[in-house]
Write a protein that holds these residues in place. Structure first.
Motif, PDB file in Angstrom:
ATOM      1  N   ALA A 204     -45.564  59.605 -55.476  1.00  0.00           N
ATOM      2  CA  ALA A 204     -46.198  60.118 -54.317  1.00  0.00           C
ATOM      3  C   ALA A 204     -46.796  61.355 -54.756  1.00  0.00           C
ATOM      4  O   ALA A 204     -47.809  61.829 -54.105  1.00  0.00           O
TER       5      ALA A 204
ATOM      6  N   THR B 104     -52.802  59.810 -47.576  1.00  0.00           N
ATOM      7  CA  THR B 104     -51.301  59.973 -46.793  1.00  0.00           C
ATOM      8  C   THR B 104     -50.669  59.025 -46.903  1.00  0.00           C
ATOM      9  O   THR B 104     -50.924  57.809 -46.555  1.00  0.00           O
ATOM     10  N   ILE B 105     -49.185  59.253 -46.782  1.00  0.00           N
ATOM     11  CA  ILE B 105     -48.325  58.145 -47.152  1.00  0.00           C
ATOM     12  C   ILE B 105     -47.437  58.563 -46.002  1.00  0.00           C
ATOM     13  O   ILE B 105     -46.523  59.205 -45.816  1.00  0.00           O
TER      14      ILE B 105
ATOM     15  N   THR C 262     -43.892  56.956 -43.823  1.00  0.00           N
ATOM     16  CA  THR C 262     -42.769  56.140 -44.286  1.00  0.00           C
ATOM     17  C   THR C 262     -41.795  55.821 -43.063  1.00  0.00           C
ATOM     18  O   THR C 262     -41.641  56.780 -41.982  1.00  0.00           O
TER      19      THR C 262
ATOM     20  N   LEU D  98     -45.707  52.711 -45.182  1.00  0.00           N
ATOM     21  CA  LEU D  98     -44.354  52.106 -46.054  1.00  0.00           C
ATOM     22  C   LEU D  98     -43.285  51.790 -45.087  1.00  0.00           C
ATOM     23  O   LEU D  98     -42.918  52.729 -44.441  1.00  0.00           O
TER      24      LEU D  98
ATOM     25  N   ARG E  21     -54.584  55.815 -45.431  1.00  0.00           N
ATOM     26  CA  ARG E  21     -53.483  56.003 -45.238  1.00  0.00           C
ATOM     27  C   ARG E  21     -52.677  54.728 -45.543  1.00  0.00           C
ATOM     28  O   ARG E  21     -53.052  53.567 -45.394  1.00  0.00           O
ATOM     29  N   ILE E  22     -51.596  55.140 -45.902  1.00  0.00           N
ATOM     30  CA  ILE E  22     -50.391  53.969 -46.334  1.00  0.00           C
ATOM     31  C   ILE E  22     -49.196  54.176 -45.567  1.00  0.00           C
ATOM     32  O   ILE E  22     -48.706  55.294 -45.320  1.00  0.00           O
TER      33      ILE E  22
ATOM     34  N   THR F  28     -47.180  63.899 -49.551  1.00  0.00           N
ATOM     35  CA  THR F  28     -48.692  63.587 -49.467  1.00  0.00           C
ATOM     36  C   THR F  28     -48.872  64.317 -47.637  1.00  0.00           C
ATOM     37  O   THR F  28     -49.984  64.112 -47.439  1.00  0.00           O
TER      38      THR F  28
ATOM     39  N   LEU G  46     -46.589  51.500 -54.320  1.00  0.00           N
ATOM     40  CA  LEU G  46     -47.537  52.790 -54.035  1.00  0.00           C
ATOM     41  C   LEU G  46     -48.622  52.925 -54.820  1.00  0.00           C
ATOM     42  O   LEU G  46     -49.646  53.144 -54.388  1.00  0.00           O
TER      43      LEU G  46
END
Length: 421
Positions: A171, A182-183, A185, A154, A151-152, A205, A136
């Motif tokens: 985070a 923004t993450i 998941t 994951l 944006r991530i 996030t 991250l």
């Protein structure tokens, strides 16, 4: 004859307008899109050894991820700059220290070459550890630069194996930088611990967490998140409130983000001209475990400390965000050169951390400020909360009075007839 000439002229004008609209559509679109920074997305994929498990529609988790990536790469909007980062893809040994460094950028963030990206994904084979936290941190660096949305996404099937670098704390640190990243998941067939960790990362996030147990679910959800990055959004501006109004930053109309310690108060300043109205709202999120029974207070006060108006809200632990707002219309002035009034906005929270929970960084705070033209006429202002409802209330009073008179007269008439008979 005159009617026909007017009709012909109208038809010609309509055709001319349509022709102009067809001939120059590109200019109108360019005006809307020019100057907008390209949105950036990085897909972060867990390629640890557990991704060999065959429990997603009869195939391995890795096969499901590859299929999802290929479908998403085909459907990625042209304006999105997309990259791919892996974790646990290269190191096959048992040295934990080395395994926790195993994260690499498989495809750089930038204009997408679908063939090259698919070729890179095809080479992946489940291998090593699960260094979510380090991945991250690297992904946030990959997305640096530019003003567009970042944006991530994951995708993992297990907990981070590289403690004490807690990915949830990572985070929070990313969110505390105020860079608008923004993450989101996704957990592949997750257990309770994996679900809790991935949810915590997303919550820190403002992202989302999704359980995934089927290939189609994975493809659809990743595609939705990539498409969402292309949607126009307002990126909050990072600001740091002060301990008192005198040193507070001056804010214009816009969306701002800050961090506020537990039980702390933050100050901001807004200038309001005569005949303008200040509208402000604040939201504070509990991005970690907090004790129930908490609140947030938003006050507008003068430079001399006199309270103008306030908004407050309380919570009992049933929601993870608490919000309140206020409105302050400044009266018009007969003096054309009347100065603007400096309004001090104070944000205070009464959150308290649960036992063993870190109190830093502070809680994420989002402040919306809007200074607009105030009501221009008396009838635009609500009177005692009823506004134009006073007309209806007056009418009901008159009708009720007349109905009472008629009913009373009829009652007396019936009684008189009864006595006569």
């Amino acid at each position: 004859m005159i009617t026909r000439q007017r009709l012909a002229a109208g038809v010609c004008a309509l055709l001319a307008a349509l022709t102009a609209g067809i001939a120059f559509p590109a200019g109108a679109v360019a005006d809307e899109t020019d100057g907008q920074a390209a949105p950036k997305v990085e897909l972060v994929l867990d390629v640890s050894g557990s991704m060999r498990t065959r429990d997603i529609d009869g195939g391995t988790r890795m096969a499901a991820a590859k299929q999802a990536f290929n479908e998403v790469l085909d459907a990625t909007p042209e304006e999105v700059q997309l990259g791919i980062r892996t974790l646990g893809a290269d190191y096959r040994g048992n040295d934990r220290k080395e395994g926790c460094k195993d994260t690499a950028q498989l495809y750089p963030v930038g204009p997408l070459n679908r063939t090259e990206a698919k070729t890179a994904v095809a080479t992946l084979s489940p291998t090593g550890w699960t260094p979510i936290g380090p991945a991250l941190l690297k992904a946030a660096t990959d997305l640096e630069g530019g003003d567009g949305t970042r944006r991530i996404v994951l995708i993992s099937d297990g907990e981070d194996t590289c403690q004490p670098l807690d990915p949830c704390e990572v985070a929070r640190e990313i969110a505390a930088k105020g860079i608008g990243l923004t993450i989101d998941t996704l957990g592949l067939v997750p257990d309770a611990k994996t679900r809790d960790q991935l949810s915590c990362i997303a919550d820190a996030t403002g992202g989302t967490y999704t359980d995934v147990r089927h290939k189609d679910e994975l493809s659809d959800r990743v595609g939705q998140l990539v498409d969402r990055a292309a949607d126009p959004v307002v990126t909050p501006v990072a600001v740091q409130g002060a301990a008192d109004c005198v040193k507070a930053p001056e804010l214009k109309s816009g969306l701002y983000t800050d961090r506020e310690e537990f039980g702390q108060q933050r100050w901001y300043r807004v200038n309001v001209e005569p005949s303008q109205e200040l509208r402000a709202s604040v939201s504070v999120a509990d991005d970690r475990t907090v004790n129930p029974d908490y609140g947030v207070l938003l006050r507008a006060v003068t430079l001399h400390g006199r309270e103008i108006v306030r908004g407050e809200a309380a919570g009992t632990g049933r929601t993870d965000v608490i919000s309140t707002g206020l409105r302050y219309p400044k009266a018009d002035s007969d003096d054309d050169d009347a100065p603007a009034e400096t309004v001090c906005l104070q944000v205070t929270n009464s959150f308290s951390a649960a036992a063993g929970v870190k109190t830093t960084p502070g809680l994420p705070l989002e402040l919306t400020v809007d200074v607009v033209d105030g009501p221009s006429a008396a009838h635009d202002v609500a009177a005692f909360g009823l506004g134009r409802g006073w007309w209806l209330l007056g009418l009901l009073v008159v009708v009720g009075f007349l109905a009472g008179l008629v009913w009373g007269w009829l009652s007396r008439w019936r009684v008189a007839i009864w006595r006569t008979n």
